[in-house]
Scaffold this motif. Structure first.
Motif: not given
Length: 91
Positions: A18-19, A21-23, A25-26, A29
């Protein structure tokens, strides 16, 4: 004890995924300036494209009106870019 260890490993792996993936995505974007630039590049913003779309819509509506008013099969029109006249035969 073994079940607790497996649960902790699963939680750690899911948290790491999850970490990451979030990184990602950030990072991917686009920012506000990039969003505004992309909005300016849409084809609908081009006046020629809007005129072409309006002309196409007019031709489709004229064809639908003619089809509703006649028994002729207007679906077999060979040249769709020609204006529809009330008295002429298509095809």
């Amino acid at each position: 004890m073994n079940a607790v260890r497996k649960a902790l490993v699963v939680v750690a792996v899911l948290g790491a995924g999850a970490g990451v993936g979030s990184t990602l995505f950030a990072l991917v974007t686009p920012g506000e300036l990039q969003k505004q630039a992309m909005l300016q590049e849409f084809p609908e913003r081009d006046p020629r494209r809007r005129e072409e779309a309006a002309r196409t819509k007019e031709l489709v509506m004229a064809t639908l009106k003619k089809a509703a008013a006649t028994e002729e099969n207007v679906a077999w029109r060979k040249n769709w870019t020609e204006a529809v006249s009330d008295g002429s035969r298509s095809a």
